[in-house]
Design a protein around this motif. Sequence first.
Motif, PDB file in Angstrom:
ATOM      1  N   ARG A  84       0.831  -1.198   0.000  1.00 47.18           N
ATOM      2  CA  ARG A  84       0.000   0.000   0.000  1.00 47.18           C
ATOM      3  C   ARG A  84       0.868   1.251   0.000  1.00 47.18           C
ATOM      4  NH1 ARG A  84      -1.381  -2.368   4.567  1.00 47.18           N
ATOM      5  NH2 ARG A  84      -1.111  -0.435   5.748  1.00 47.18           N
ATOM      6  N   HIS A  87       2.996   2.201   3.015  1.00 46.31           N
ATOM      7  CA  HIS A  87       4.278   1.555   3.305  1.00 46.31           C
ATOM      8  C   HIS A  87       5.454   2.467   2.950  1.00 46.31           C
ATOM      9  CE1 HIS A  87       2.036  -2.491   2.928  1.00 46.31           C
ATOM     10  NE2 HIS A  87       2.158  -2.162   4.189  1.00 46.31           N
ATOM     11  N   GLN A  92       6.368   3.383   9.685  1.00 45.91           N
ATOM     12  CA  GLN A  92       6.265   3.420  11.140  1.00 45.91           C
ATOM     13  C   GLN A  92       7.289   2.483  11.742  1.00 45.91           C
ATOM     14  OE1 GLN A  92       2.259   2.421  12.147  1.00 45.91           O
ATOM     15  NE2 GLN A  92       1.377   4.158  11.080  1.00 45.91           N
ATOM     16  N   THR A 144       3.382 -16.340  11.178  1.00 45.12           N
ATOM     17  CA  THR A 144       3.421 -14.878  11.304  1.00 45.12           C
ATOM     18  C   THR A 144       2.138 -14.264  10.767  1.00 45.12           C
ATOM     19  OG1 THR A 144       5.822 -14.899  11.050  1.00 45.12           O
ATOM     20  CG2 THR A 144       4.715 -12.791  10.725  1.00 45.12           C
ATOM     21  N   SER A 145       1.513 -13.406  11.562  1.00 46.10           N
ATOM     22  CA  SER A 145       0.239 -12.795  11.163  1.00 46.10           C
ATOM     23  C   SER A 145       0.439 -11.734  10.083  1.00 46.10           C
ATOM     24  CB  SER A 145      -0.436 -12.150  12.379  1.00 46.10           C
ATOM     25  OG  SER A 145       0.323 -11.029  12.822  1.00 46.10           O
ATOM     26  N   ASP A 146      -0.639 -11.443   9.357  1.00 44.71           N
ATOM     27  CA  ASP A 146      -0.598 -10.387   8.341  1.00 44.71           C
ATOM     28  C   ASP A 146      -0.241  -9.041   8.966  1.00 44.71           C
ATOM     29  OD1 ASP A 146      -1.258 -12.280   6.496  1.00 44.71           O
ATOM     30  OD2 ASP A 146      -3.255 -11.497   6.049  1.00 44.71           O
ATOM     31  N   GLU A 147      -0.704  -8.807  10.180  1.00 45.55           N
ATOM     32  CA  GLU A 147      -0.396  -7.550  10.870  1.00 45.55           C
ATOM     33  C   GLU A 147       1.100  -7.438  11.136  1.00 45.55           C
ATOM     34  OE1 GLU A 147      -1.573  -5.096  14.977  1.00 45.55           O
ATOM     35  OE2 GLU A 147      -2.316  -7.141  14.659  1.00 45.55           O
ATOM     36  N   LYS A 148       1.708  -8.535  11.559  1.00 51.80           N
ATOM     37  CA  LYS A 148       3.144  -8.537  11.814  1.00 51.80           C
ATOM     38  C   LYS A 148       3.929  -8.308  10.521  1.00 51.80           C
ATOM     39  CE  LYS A 148       7.089  -9.508  13.940  1.00 51.80           C
ATOM     40  NZ  LYS A 148       7.727  -8.571  14.870  1.00 51.80           N
ATOM     41  N   ASP A 150       2.874  -6.704   7.926  1.00 54.30           N
ATOM     42  CA  ASP A 150       2.648  -5.303   7.589  1.00 54.30           C
ATOM     43  C   ASP A 150       3.604  -4.403   8.370  1.00 54.30           C
ATOM     44  OD1 ASP A 150       0.676  -3.675   5.942  1.00 54.30           O
ATOM     45  OD2 ASP A 150       0.514  -2.666   7.874  1.00 54.30           O
ATOM     46  N   ASN A 151       3.793  -4.710   9.648  1.00 56.47           N
ATOM     47  CA  ASN A 151       4.708  -3.922  10.481  1.00 56.47           C
ATOM     48  C   ASN A 151       6.157  -4.095  10.039  1.00 56.47           C
ATOM     49  OD1 ASN A 151       2.649  -2.861  12.087  1.00 56.47           O
ATOM     50  ND2 ASN A 151       2.758  -4.544  13.560  1.00 56.47           N
ATOM     51  N   LYS A 154       6.757  -1.787   7.095  1.00 64.63           N
ATOM     52  CA  LYS A 154       6.852  -0.379   7.498  1.00 64.63           C
ATOM     53  C   LYS A 154       8.185  -0.065   8.170  1.00 64.63           C
ATOM     54  CE  LYS A 154       1.867   0.251   8.132  1.00 64.63           C
ATOM     55  NZ  LYS A 154       0.780   0.422   9.122  1.00 64.63           N
TER      56      LYS A 154
END
Length: 199
Positions: A84, A87, A92, A144-148, A150-151, A154
């Motif tokens: 996205r 990113h 972050q 590993t989760s999608d949120e992880k 994503d982080n 970033k």
Amino acid sequence: MTNKRFCYRDPEFPNEGYLALLFMSATDDDKLRFLYPMMPLYPSLAMLRTKIRHFKDKLEKRKKLTVYGVIAVKINLVKKFPLRKEHWANPQGELFEKDYRLTKFREMMADMPQLYSVIVLPNDYDIKTKKWSLINWIPILMTTSDEKIDNLIKASDQSVDESASSMGIYSIEFTKGFDLDTGKLIEPKSDNIKGEADC
């Protein structure tokens, strides 16, 4: 002035590919040994062999380092993970430590590699040839989760083409020793290949 466009090209990820992990040592100090994960994603073992032999020859001419073992890792595409604009525009978190990638490959090889996935990034898009340059980034646990993930994106400063709409998530089919002379795979002598090469 026009607004910069992000994530509008869909990268073509191969269904399978190969990574190379090199066991290297200093020419003047055989005790200085380390694991070096190459960045390219190779389409075949033949290409992996050609590129690594060329790389090895260049190193030996400089008489600083030598390659004394090679691990070939076969990976298979599982899914594409969306990228996205945020990113790039709104990164972050803290940037990774210098040896973060190497540390993750060491962890993978000390564990069971089949429990990991490998993130493959669209590093660059050649407008003239309309071809993508793909690189393997880091291994992550399959859980590993999608949120992880994503982080992780970033927090990374790894170069990724801003026009890319996704990156690839690959499973690991096998990790085996690879003989540069014969071009043949070598079964590991133990379940984990950590500090030394078996080839």
